[in-house]
Enzyme design. Structure first.
Site, PDB file in Angstrom:
ATOM      1  CE  LYS A   1      -2.166  -0.968   3.896  1.00  0.00           C
ATOM      2  NZ  LYS A   1      -1.535  -2.225   4.319  1.00  0.00           N
TER       3      LYS A   1
ATOM      4  NE  ARG B   1      -4.262  -1.042  10.125  1.00  0.00           N
ATOM      5  CZ  ARG B   1      -3.198  -0.476   9.570  1.00  0.00           C
ATOM      6  NH1 ARG B   1      -3.273   0.742   9.087  1.00  0.00           N
ATOM      7  NH2 ARG B   1      -2.064  -1.128   9.491  1.00  0.00           N
TER       8      ARG B   1
ATOM      9  NE  ARG C   1       7.248  -2.949   5.981  1.00  0.00           N
ATOM     10  CZ  ARG C   1       5.939  -2.766   5.909  1.00  0.00           C
ATOM     11  NH1 ARG C   1       5.328  -2.798   4.748  1.00  0.00           N
ATOM     12  NH2 ARG C   1       5.244  -2.552   6.998  1.00  0.00           N
TER      13      ARG C   1
ATOM     14  NE  ARG D   1       6.115   0.071  10.067  1.00  0.00           N
ATOM     15  CZ  ARG D   1       4.915  -0.061   9.551  1.00  0.00           C
ATOM     16  NH1 ARG D   1       4.660   0.415   8.342  1.00  0.00           N
ATOM     17  NH2 ARG D   1       3.954  -0.654  10.218  1.00  0.00           N
TER      18      ARG D   1
ATOM     19  NE  ARG E   1       2.116  -4.286  11.347  1.00  0.00           N
ATOM     20  CZ  ARG E   1       3.236  -4.117  10.637  1.00  0.00           C
ATOM     21  NH1 ARG E   1       4.381  -4.649  11.046  1.00  0.00           N
ATOM     22  NH2 ARG E   1       3.209  -3.410   9.531  1.00  0.00           N
TER      23      ARG E   1
HETATM   24  P1  AMP Z   1       0.805   0.821   9.097  1.00  0.00           P
HETATM   25  O1  AMP Z   1       1.966   1.724   8.868  1.00  0.00           O
HETATM   26  O2  AMP Z   1      -0.388   1.199   8.268  1.00  0.00           O
HETATM   27  O3  AMP Z   1       1.159  -0.635   8.965  1.00  0.00           O
HETATM   28  O4  AMP Z   1       0.363   1.040  10.630  1.00  0.00           O
HETATM   29  C1  AMP Z   1       1.235   0.745  11.693  1.00  0.00           C
HETATM   30  C2  AMP Z   1       0.447   0.619  12.987  1.00  0.00           C
HETATM   31  O5  AMP Z   1      -0.204   1.854  13.288  1.00  0.00           O
HETATM   32  C3  AMP Z   1      -0.670  -0.410  12.957  1.00  0.00           C
HETATM   33  O6  AMP Z   1      -0.202  -1.716  13.256  1.00  0.00           O
HETATM   34  C4  AMP Z   1      -1.601   0.134  14.047  1.00  0.00           C
HETATM   35  O7  AMP Z   1      -1.089  -0.125  15.345  1.00  0.00           O
HETATM   36  C5  AMP Z   1      -1.508   1.629  13.834  1.00  0.00           C
HETATM   37  N1  AMP Z   1      -2.500   2.114  12.847  1.00  0.00           N
HETATM   38  C6  AMP Z   1      -2.244   2.653  11.617  1.00  0.00           C
HETATM   39  N2  AMP Z   1      -3.370   3.006  10.988  1.00  0.00           N
HETATM   40  C7  AMP Z   1      -4.384   2.655  11.815  1.00  0.00           C
HETATM   41  C8  AMP Z   1      -5.810   2.718  11.719  1.00  0.00           C
HETATM   42  N3  AMP Z   1      -6.408   3.209  10.623  1.00  0.00           N
HETATM   43  N4  AMP Z   1      -6.523   2.274  12.783  1.00  0.00           N
HETATM   44  C9  AMP Z   1      -5.952   1.790  13.883  1.00  0.00           C
HETATM   45  N5  AMP Z   1      -4.614   1.666  14.040  1.00  0.00           N
HETATM   46  C10 AMP Z   1      -3.826   2.104  13.006  1.00  0.00           C
END
Ligand code: AMP
Length: 223
Positions: free
Chosen positions: A14, A89, A128, A162, A173
């Site tokens: 994404k 989400r 990554r 990360r 996740r």
């Molecule tokens: P991502 O970078 O999109 O993989 O997000 C990393 C982490 O941020 C996720 O594992 C969640 O803990 C939190 N997070 C990101 N976006 C959301 C969302 N829309 N709703 C809830 N938690 C989020």
């Protein structure tokens, strides 16, 4: 004004696709993950509330992420398009987004589901990393910088990984994705917005598929 949601599990690509579309069409990438990481780094109140949850791989509250999105939508009044990356989400977030958009006279054009083989995700995620300065994404096996140790885009030699990109957190996740995010697809399917793209294809082929969906192959202005 194009509005597009990229939906898919962690590691589906994404962020990579959102960055490519941003540089190609000038759309604004709205990544709640990036916003939350920035909040953690800044030590803000939101960051303090989110940090432990993110480390565990769980989901931050709907209220927090929706507020982040609302603020960014309002701060980008000149945008020609928005790419929602990692938001919504949950069903509650999907409904909040609809409300936010209709209050602003906006509406979604596409929900693109990046379809990937789950076995490949841990491999993708664990390799990554990104440029510490400009955030360009790289991968130990699939996308190395052209000159080893030097960012292709900005020339920086600092890179970062990360803290939640480890096998154990990735499993949580993925479980969160299956339990809370995948179930929102029917909501968008009922609106006729969903197109599925093979996220296992090469990065350029995924971009080409998204381009076709957007119908902008010829009218986009490359940066
Ligand atoms: P991502 O970078 O999109 O993989 O997000 C990393 C982490 O941020 C996720 O594992 C969640 O803990 C939190 N997070 C990101 N976006 C959301 C969302 N829309 N709703 C809830 N938690 C989020």
């Amino acid at each position: 004004m194009k509005l597009l949601i990229l939906l898919g599990p962690p590691g589906a690509g994404k962020g990579t696709q959102a960055q490519l579309l941003t540089s190609k069409y000038g759309y604004v990438q709205l990544s709640t993950g990036d916003m939350l990481r920035a909040a953690v780094k800044a030590g803000s109140e939101v960051g303090k509330q989110a940090e432990a949850i993110m480390k565990s791989g769980g989901l931050v509250s709907d209220e927090i992420v929706t507020k982040l999105i609302a603020d960014r939508l309002d701060g980008e009044s000149q945008a020609t398009g928005f790419i929602f990356d990692g938001y919504p989400r949950t069903q509650a977030q999907a409904e909040s987004l609809d409300a936010l958009l209709s209050e602003r006279g906006l509406k979604l054009d596409h929900v693109i589901e990046l379809d990937v083989d789950e076995d490949a995700l841990v491999d993708r995620i664990s390799g990554r990393y990104t440029c510490a300065r400009c955030n360009e994404g790289y991968h130990d096996r699939y996308k190395l910088p052209k000159t080893a140790g030097v960012c292709d885009v900005c020339g920086s030699t600092e890179f970062k990984r990360r803290p939640d990109d480890n096998a154990e957190t990735v499993r949580t996740r993925l479980a969160e994705y299956r339990a809370k995010t995948a179930p929102i697809l029917p909501y968008y399917e009922a609106k006729g917005l969903v197109t599925r793209v093979d996220g296992m294809a090469d990065i350029e082929d995924v971009t080409a598929s998204i381009d076709r969906i957007l119908g902008e192959e010829t009218v986009g202005t490359p940066a």
